[in-house]
Structures are given as C-alpha cells and as structure tokens.
Motif scaffolding. Structure first.
Motif, PDB file in Angstrom:
ATOM      1  N   LYS A 163       0.852  -1.367   0.164  1.00  0.00           N
ATOM      2  CA  LYS A 163      -0.047   0.047   0.275  1.00  0.00           C
ATOM      3  C   LYS A 163       0.748   1.575  -0.020  1.00  0.00           C
ATOM      4  O   LYS A 163       0.654   2.336  -0.657  1.00  0.00           O
ATOM      5  CB  LYS A 163      -1.146  -0.066   1.115  1.00  0.00           C
ATOM      6  CG  LYS A 163      -1.954   1.222   1.247  1.00  0.00           C
ATOM      7  CD  LYS A 163      -2.591   0.843   2.461  1.00  0.00           C
ATOM      8  CE  LYS A 163      -3.672   2.347   2.528  1.00  0.00           C
ATOM      9  NZ  LYS A 163      -4.553   2.136   3.821  1.00  0.00           N
ATOM     10  N   VAL A 164       2.206   1.204   0.690  1.00  0.00           N
ATOM     11  CA  VAL A 164       2.974   2.435   0.820  1.00  0.00           C
ATOM     12  C   VAL A 164       3.695   2.565  -0.482  1.00  0.00           C
ATOM     13  O   VAL A 164       3.917   3.670  -0.642  1.00  0.00           O
ATOM     14  CB  VAL A 164       3.735   2.453   2.158  1.00  0.00           C
ATOM     15  CG1 VAL A 164       4.823   3.322   1.914  1.00  0.00           C
ATOM     16  CG2 VAL A 164       2.720   2.508   3.339  1.00  0.00           C
ATOM     17  N   TYR A 165       4.204   1.476  -1.066  1.00  0.00           N
ATOM     18  CA  TYR A 165       5.147   1.580  -2.101  1.00  0.00           C
ATOM     19  C   TYR A 165       4.749   1.497  -3.557  1.00  0.00           C
ATOM     20  O   TYR A 165       5.443   1.553  -4.296  1.00  0.00           O
ATOM     21  CB  TYR A 165       6.404   0.763  -1.542  1.00  0.00           C
ATOM     22  CG  TYR A 165       7.111   1.078  -0.435  1.00  0.00           C
ATOM     23  CD1 TYR A 165       7.910   2.261  -0.762  1.00  0.00           C
ATOM     24  CD2 TYR A 165       7.027   0.682   0.663  1.00  0.00           C
ATOM     25  CE1 TYR A 165       8.783   2.979   0.234  1.00  0.00           C
ATOM     26  CE2 TYR A 165       7.823   1.230   1.968  1.00  0.00           C
ATOM     27  CZ  TYR A 165       8.624   2.316   1.716  1.00  0.00           C
ATOM     28  OH  TYR A 165       9.546   2.788   2.561  1.00  0.00           O
ATOM     29  N   VAL A 166       3.516   0.913  -3.818  1.00  0.00           N
ATOM     30  CA  VAL A 166       2.989   0.607  -5.020  1.00  0.00           C
ATOM     31  C   VAL A 166       1.547   1.491  -5.161  1.00  0.00           C
ATOM     32  O   VAL A 166       0.803   1.198  -4.441  1.00  0.00           O
ATOM     33  CB  VAL A 166       2.825  -0.835  -5.205  1.00  0.00           C
ATOM     34  CG1 VAL A 166       2.297  -1.269  -6.792  1.00  0.00           C
ATOM     35  CG2 VAL A 166       4.148  -1.748  -5.035  1.00  0.00           C
ATOM     36  N   PRO A 167       1.559   2.284  -6.203  1.00  0.00           N
ATOM     37  CA  PRO A 167       2.615   2.792  -6.875  1.00  0.00           C
ATOM     38  C   PRO A 167       3.745   3.597  -6.167  1.00  0.00           C
ATOM     39  O   PRO A 167       3.463   4.217  -5.224  1.00  0.00           O
ATOM     40  CB  PRO A 167       1.957   3.641  -8.233  1.00  0.00           C
ATOM     41  CG  PRO A 167       0.619   4.088  -7.333  1.00  0.00           C
ATOM     42  CD  PRO A 167       0.297   3.133  -6.238  1.00  0.00           C
ATOM     43  N   MET A 168       4.828   3.660  -6.861  1.00  0.00           N
ATOM     44  CA  MET A 168       5.946   4.256  -6.231  1.00  0.00           C
ATOM     45  C   MET A 168       6.280   5.659  -6.760  1.00  0.00           C
ATOM     46  O   MET A 168       5.731   6.097  -7.840  1.00  0.00           O
ATOM     47  CB  MET A 168       7.399   3.448  -6.421  1.00  0.00           C
ATOM     48  CG  MET A 168       7.374   1.997  -6.114  1.00  0.00           C
ATOM     49  SD  MET A 168       9.018   1.561  -6.106  1.00  0.00           S
ATOM     50  CE  MET A 168       9.940   2.135  -5.158  1.00  0.00           C
ATOM     51  N   THR A 169       6.946   6.528  -5.857  1.00  0.00           N
ATOM     52  CA  THR A 169       7.213   7.824  -6.118  1.00  0.00           C
ATOM     53  C   THR A 169       8.547   7.688  -7.253  1.00  0.00           C
ATOM     54  O   THR A 169       9.138   6.739  -7.100  1.00  0.00           O
ATOM     55  CB  THR A 169       7.635   8.746  -5.276  1.00  0.00           C
ATOM     56  OG1 THR A 169       8.796   8.211  -4.498  1.00  0.00           O
ATOM     57  CG2 THR A 169       6.702   8.904  -4.185  1.00  0.00           C
TER      58      THR A 169
END
Length: 107
Positions: free
Chosen positions: A7-13
């Motif tokens: 949830k935090v990393y996908v999608p990524m900055t």
C-alpha cells in the motif's frame, strides 16, 4: 509481502523507484543522486533531504539495508523485499506503457 508495504510503495514515487533501481548495486546517498542525474540526463534531481528521508524510511521498512560506512557515507543495498517491490512497480509501468501503445496514444 505484507499489505502495508504494498500500500505504501506501489505505485512508487520517482524518488523511491530510482533509489531501489540504483541500489541493485551497493551505493550511498550521494552516489544515488549522481546516478539518477546521469540516468535522467539531469531531468530529475533528488535533494539531500528527500534522499536521506527516503533512505531512512526504506531501511526501516526493510526494502534496503545498511552495508557499511565508507568515508562517513552510509552504503546501502536493496533487500529481497525491496527487489520484490521494485519488480511489482516495473510490471505496473510496463502494463501502463503496453496499454497506452495498444490504444495508439504513444507513437
């Protein structure tokens, strides 16, 4: 991979993406900044505050690990979890590109 990480990393900055991409080989923050600048032909510049905040969070979340210190620079490398997250993001980007080109949006 637990749901929180996904949830935090996908999608990524872009910053997160380039950090993980660069840490497939051991590197330190300044080295990553220089590599990203080179890879993007100067279009993306990661500021020190953003870099070190991201490195700290990614290390805490287990995506990267501290390897050693060299001349007062902390050297990191991607972990198996980080590689898994990077792979998910690459697949997402490939799907976006494929869908855009199939629809004739990108020539």
């Amino acid at each position: 991979m637990d749901g929180h990480i996904k949830k935090v990393y996908v999608p990524m900055t872009e910053t997160g993406f380039y950090i993980l991409l660069c840490l497939q080989k051991e590197n330190h923050g300044y080295g990553i900044v220089q590599k990203v600048k080179e890879m993007t032909e100067g279009e993306i510049t990661i500021t020190p505050g953003t870099m070190y905040g991201s490195l700290s969070k990614m290390e805490k979340d287990g995506l990267i690990k501290f390897i050693r210190e060299e001349e007062k620079r902390r050297v990191y490398k991607i972990t198996d979890l980080g590689s898994e997250v990077l792979s998910l993001e690459l697949k997402r980007i490939q799907r976006l590109y494929k869908n855009a080109t199939q629809e004739g949006e990108i020539k």
